[in-house]
Design a protein around this motif. Structure first.
Motif, PDB file in Angstrom:
ATOM      1  N   ALA A  17      30.136  50.422  24.721  1.00  0.00           N
ATOM      2  CA  ALA A  17      31.036  49.461  24.084  1.00  0.00           C
ATOM      3  C   ALA A  17      32.276  50.195  23.610  1.00  0.00           C
ATOM      4  N   GLY A  18      33.376  49.471  23.526  1.00  0.00           N
ATOM      5  CA  GLY A  18      34.612  50.093  23.076  1.00  0.00           C
ATOM      6  C   GLY A  18      35.633  49.069  22.634  1.00  0.00           C
ATOM      7  N   ILE A  19      36.728  49.579  22.093  1.00  0.00           N
ATOM      8  CA  ILE A  19      37.838  48.727  21.669  1.00  0.00           C
ATOM      9  C   ILE A  19      39.074  49.134  22.461  1.00  0.00           C
ATOM     10  N   SER A  20      39.992  48.193  22.608  1.00  0.00           N
ATOM     11  CA  SER A  20      41.200  48.472  23.374  1.00  0.00           C
ATOM     12  C   SER A  20      42.416  47.835  22.721  1.00  0.00           C
ATOM     13  N   TYR A  21      43.564  48.340  23.119  1.00  0.00           N
ATOM     14  CA  TYR A  21      44.847  47.769  22.727  1.00  0.00           C
ATOM     15  C   TYR A  21      45.672  47.612  23.998  1.00  0.00           C
ATOM     16  N   GLY A  22      46.428  46.532  24.077  1.00  0.00           N
ATOM     17  CA  GLY A  22      47.269  46.336  25.240  1.00  0.00           C
ATOM     18  C   GLY A  22      48.489  45.500  24.950  1.00  0.00           C
ATOM     19  N   TYR A  23      49.352  45.433  25.940  1.00  0.00           N
ATOM     20  CA  TYR A  23      50.581  44.653  25.846  1.00  0.00           C
ATOM     21  C   TYR A  23      50.853  44.049  27.210  1.00  0.00           C
ATOM     22  N   SER A  24      51.298  42.811  27.221  1.00  0.00           N
ATOM     23  CA  SER A  24      51.598  42.114  28.469  1.00  0.00           C
ATOM     24  C   SER A  24      53.043  41.618  28.453  1.00  0.00           C
ATOM     25  N   TRP A  25      53.780  41.937  29.518  1.00  0.00           N
ATOM     26  CA  TRP A  25      55.163  41.502  29.669  1.00  0.00           C
ATOM     27  C   TRP A  25      55.222  40.360  30.675  1.00  0.00           C
ATOM     28  N   LEU A  26      55.948  39.294  30.347  1.00  0.00           N
ATOM     29  CA  LEU A  26      56.186  38.200  31.287  1.00  0.00           C
ATOM     30  C   LEU A  26      57.281  38.628  32.258  1.00  0.00           C
ATOM     31  N   LEU A  27      56.970  38.597  33.554  1.00  0.00           N
ATOM     32  CA  LEU A  27      57.965  38.943  34.565  1.00  0.00           C
ATOM     33  C   LEU A  27      58.594  37.685  35.165  1.00  0.00           C
ATOM     34  N   SER A  28      57.771  36.655  35.315  1.00  0.00           N
ATOM     35  CA  SER A  28      58.239  35.360  35.812  1.00  0.00           C
ATOM     36  C   SER A  28      57.196  34.313  35.426  1.00  0.00           C
ATOM     37  N   ARG A  29      57.332  33.117  35.985  1.00  0.00           N
ATOM     38  CA  ARG A  29      56.398  32.041  35.633  1.00  0.00           C
ATOM     39  C   ARG A  29      54.948  32.403  35.967  1.00  0.00           C
TER      40      ARG A  29
END
Length: 143
Positions: A81-93
């Motif tokens: 088990a683990g924890i994570s961090y992330g980020y998502s960028w919108l590129l288009s629709r």
């Protein structure tokens, strides 16, 4: 839900690296399942998120120094088990770019063999691993 999502990744490397003479040499054969529940701070699939993942792996690894299997082979399974961090960028629709890193714990159990393609089982090995469990950059298509 507006702030929650479920990510299920799987990975497969069925190639054993078998040579013409029947020996295997270096090999990293595995199947991996990596489900993750994510909480998004803004809305799903946009900007920052944290996650809780529960990886499971079946593996057959031989002669890879970095993994501690130089001149030997390990065949077994692992879960954790683990924890994570992330980020998502919108590129288009429909397209996003996502980066994520995670740390956690894995319990690994394997059978150890004396060389990469021969010999009888030497012992059962049980290991506890703490450290990175995830690092990825993903290009995502949303329907």
């Amino acid at each position: 839900a507006r702030h929650w999502s479920l990510d299920i990744e799987t990975g497969l490397n069925p190639f054993d690296g078998k040579k013409d003479d029947g020996s295997y040499g270096k090999s990293l054969k595995h199947w991996r399942l990596h489900p993750e529940m994510r909480y998004w701070f803004c809305e799903t699939f946009y900007k920052h998120f944290i996650g809780l993942h529960v990886p499971y792996i079946l593996y057959n690894v031989s002669d890879i120094k970095l993994l501690g299997t130089e001149n030997e082979r390990h065949q077994g399974w692992g879960a954790g088990a683990g924890i994570s961090y992330g980020y998502s960028w919108l590129l288009s629709r429909h397209w996003n770019l996502e980066a994520t890193v995670g740390v956690g714990y894995l319990y690994l159990e394997s059978e150890k063999y004396p060389c990469t393609n021969c010999g009888r089982r030497q012992e059962y090995v049980k290991k506890h691993y703490f450290g990175p469990t995830q690092a990825a950059i993903n290009l995502i298509y949303q329907f």
